[in-house]
Each structure stands twice: as structure tokens, then as C-alpha cells.
Design an enzyme around this catalytic site. Sequence first.
Site, short mmCIF file in Angstrom:
data_model
loop_
_atom_site.label_atom_id
_atom_site.label_comp_id
_atom_site.label_asym_id
_atom_site.label_seq_id
_atom_site.Cartn_x
_atom_site.Cartn_y
_atom_site.Cartn_z
N LYS A 1 0.84 -1.21 0.09
CA LYS A 1 0.07 -0.09 -0.02
C LYS A 1 0.76 1.34 0.09
CE LYS A 1 -4.40 -1.24 2.35
NZ LYS A 1 -5.13 -0.87 3.60
N ASP B 1 -10.29 3.64 2.58
CA ASP B 1 -10.44 2.96 4.03
C ASP B 1 -11.28 4.29 4.92
OD1 ASP B 1 -9.63 0.36 3.65
OD2 ASP B 1 -7.60 0.76 4.37
P1 NAP Z 1 -1.42 -2.73 11.05
O1 NAP Z 1 -1.14 -1.66 10.23
O2 NAP Z 1 -0.47 -4.07 11.24
O3 NAP Z 1 -1.50 -2.23 12.55
C1 NAP Z 1 -2.06 -3.12 13.60
C2 NAP Z 1 -2.37 -2.32 14.71
O4 NAP Z 1 -2.67 -3.39 15.88
C3 NAP Z 1 -0.95 -1.39 15.53
O5 NAP Z 1 -1.60 -0.47 16.12
C4 NAP Z 1 -0.43 -2.59 16.60
O6 NAP Z 1 0.20 -1.72 17.64
C5 NAP Z 1 -1.84 -3.07 16.83
N1 NAP Z 1 -1.47 -4.53 17.54
C6 NAP Z 1 -1.15 -5.60 16.88
N2 NAP Z 1 -1.23 -6.64 17.51
C7 NAP Z 1 -1.70 -6.26 18.77
C8 NAP Z 1 -2.04 -6.99 20.17
N3 NAP Z 1 -1.61 -8.22 20.11
N4 NAP Z 1 -2.24 -6.46 21.08
C9 NAP Z 1 -2.68 -4.93 20.83
N5 NAP Z 1 -2.33 -4.18 19.87
C10 NAP Z 1 -2.20 -5.04 18.78
O7 NAP Z 1 -2.80 -3.50 10.48
P2 NAP Z 1 -4.05 -2.59 10.13
O8 NAP Z 1 -3.91 -2.76 8.49
O9 NAP Z 1 -4.20 -1.34 10.54
O10 NAP Z 1 -5.32 -3.67 10.64
C11 NAP Z 1 -5.78 -3.69 11.92
C12 NAP Z 1 -7.04 -4.23 12.03
O11 NAP Z 1 -8.09 -3.65 11.15
C13 NAP Z 1 -6.78 -5.88 11.45
O12 NAP Z 1 -7.72 -6.63 12.43
C14 NAP Z 1 -7.72 -5.77 10.31
O13 NAP Z 1 -8.10 -6.97 9.49
C15 NAP Z 1 -8.75 -4.59 10.26
N6 NAP Z 1 -9.15 -3.75 9.00
C16 NAP Z 1 -10.29 -3.76 8.42
C17 NAP Z 1 -10.79 -3.37 7.74
C18 NAP Z 1 -12.13 -3.38 7.08
O14 NAP Z 1 -12.36 -2.73 6.09
N7 NAP Z 1 -12.98 -3.80 7.93
C19 NAP Z 1 -9.71 -2.37 6.74
C20 NAP Z 1 -8.47 -2.43 7.21
C21 NAP Z 1 -8.02 -3.30 8.47
P3 NAP Z 1 1.79 -1.57 17.87
O15 NAP Z 1 2.08 -0.51 17.02
O16 NAP Z 1 1.97 -1.73 19.17
O17 NAP Z 1 2.52 -2.89 17.08
#
Ligand code: NAP
Length: 270
Positions: A47, A83
Site C-alpha cells: 500500500k 478505508d
Molecule cells: P497494522 O497496520 O499491522 O496495525 C496493527 C495495529 O494493531 C498496530 O497499532 C499494533 O500496535 C496493533 N496490534 C497488533 N497486535 C496487537 C496485539 N496483540 N495487542 C494490541 N495491539 C496490537 O494493521 P491494520 O491494517 O491497521 O489492521 C488492523 C485491524 O483492522 C486488522 O484486524 C484488520 O483486519 C482490520 N482492518 C479492517 C478493515 C475493514 O475493511 N474492515 C480494513 C483495514 C483493516 P503496535 O503499534 O503496538 O504494534
Amino acid sequence: MHNAAFRTLGLDCVYVAFTVTLRALPGAVAAIRALGLRGVNVTMPLKTEIALHLERLEPAARFLQTVNTVVNCEGVLIGYSTDGPGALRALGEAGVRVDDVKVAVLGAGGAARAIAYQLVHSCSELAILNRKMENAVALAQLLRPCDGAKVSPRPLTEAALAEELVDSVLVVNATPLGMRPLEGETPVPSRLLRSDLAVFDLVYDPENTRLLTEAREVGAKTIDGISMLVHQGAESFRVWTGRNPPTSVMMQAVRGALRVRAPGLEGRAH
Ligand code: NAP
């Protein structure tokens, strides 16, 4: 969901998936032009990198330096980030108003950034709670040039959650807590949930997370991740076709595909 929408509107289009490595990205972008593709979605981990290969970025994509949608306008490739707008549409559809209120966003990754960028323009206060405090601080700093909400970075601890949720009207889970294989987990202890605190969980697999179940138990309004998934897809669809897609058809297609995924079949049945 896109193919279901194309069929419903009688559009002569098809949506297919390709695996593209970072090394192959320049060739894949050249292929969009060479093959005259109308557009593509891009997902992790490309991305950010793809933004470097496009002629133009619309404002949110430029600000966030992240692109999930590309449209090909006669060889000129324009990048969008849908998003954030998709999340706002999901909230609007559920009747959750975010003007001049406090919102708590859990997480500081890609999804949190996209949503926070949308919310900062309408909310009065935005609390960013994240496991690694430095990433919450970095997101607050990124948002500093934006006019709007007061942004407070906080650690994702029970004490900070208790303080920040007490005067929030909405909490957004943008962490993978609750998503397979972490489906038993929740970022918010149930004692902090209330009937007047709306809960938006971005996790879409499973549809019903522990956080959403516990929020419903206290009578809170809930919005699930499928709603955002469909609405960010619908925004891409508008960019590519100039048409309003049938979101209920898209929703049905996504829910159907996720339900087909019996244990042990993950990744195979789509
Ligand atoms: P990302 O860029 O990898 O960011 C992950 C975030 O979650 C970071 O802030 C990370 O914190 C935190 N995190 C990871 N593991 C954790 C844990 N065990 N405990 C607490 N915090 C934790 O991922 P993303 O793309 O933002 O996605 C995040 C979530 O949103 C996922 O579940 C994804 O499936 C969902 N999502 C959904 C949609 C939709 O259309 N519904 C779209 C995009 C994403 P640190 O900074 O401390 O590592």
C-alpha cells in the site's frame, strides 16, 4: 463483492486477484497501463510502495502515503485511500454521528491512521490508544497539521482506556485483537462498555467478535468490520465505474463467502 455488484448492474467487468511481490510491483503497475485495466485494489504490504509508482494521489492518499485503490484514466494512474471514507459511511449508515464528540481509536497502524485522518476533521477530541506508545505518538504527530480535534496519544492499558472511554461516544478497534487466531481476545474489558458508547470493530473475520458480543450485551450500538469492508469497496467501485454500487448485494456476497469458510478450509473457499 465486486463481481456480485458488476452482475447486478449488468457491467461488463470482472474483478480478479493477483499475487504481486515487491520486486514485481513496477512490472505489475506497467501492466495496468499496457493491458488497459480500469483499476486495481492494492493490499498489504504494497500500500505504501505503490504510491511511488503513480502519477497522482488524491488528498487522503497523499497525506497518509498509502493507497488501496488505483484508477487508470487513459494511462494516468491515480491513487486513492478508501478505508477512511468507507469507515465514515459505515458509521453514517449505523446512525453514529461523529461531529463535535470525543472518539477513542485503538491501534495506530494503517487502518487506524486512515480512520483517524477522517475523524480528526469532524471530532472535537481524538484519543489514540496503542500497545507501543511511540506509534501512538507518531500518529498524533502526523495529524498535527490537520485542523480539528485535539489528539491525545495514550498507551493501550486498562487504566488509560478507563480514563479515555468515560467521555467518549465511540470506540474504534483498529487492532487485530478479536481477529482469527485471536478471536477469544478483546481490547476493551467488558466493565468499561456502556449502552451509550457505540462500538466499531474493524475486525471482519469472525463477523461477531467478543468485543461486539459484549457491547451488545450492555445494549450498545455496534458496527462490524464487514460494514467497513463493503463501504471501502463501494468507494473503490465508484472511483472505477462512476456508478453507485448495490451495497446490500456486496454485503450479502461478503457474508456468504465468510460463512463458507469452515474450520480447516481457511483461504481455500472464496
Ligand atoms: P497494522 O497496520 O499491522 O496495525 C496493527 C495495529 O494493531 C498496530 O497499532 C499494533 O500496535 C496493533 N496490534 C497488533 N497486535 C496487537 C496485539 N496483540 N495487542 C494490541 N495491539 C496490537 O494493521 P491494520 O491494517 O491497521 O489492521 C488492523 C485491524 O483492522 C486488522 O484486524 C484488520 O483486519 C482490520 N482492518 C479492517 C478493515 C475493514 O475493511 N474492515 C480494513 C483495514 C483493516 P503496535 O503499534 O503496538 O504494534
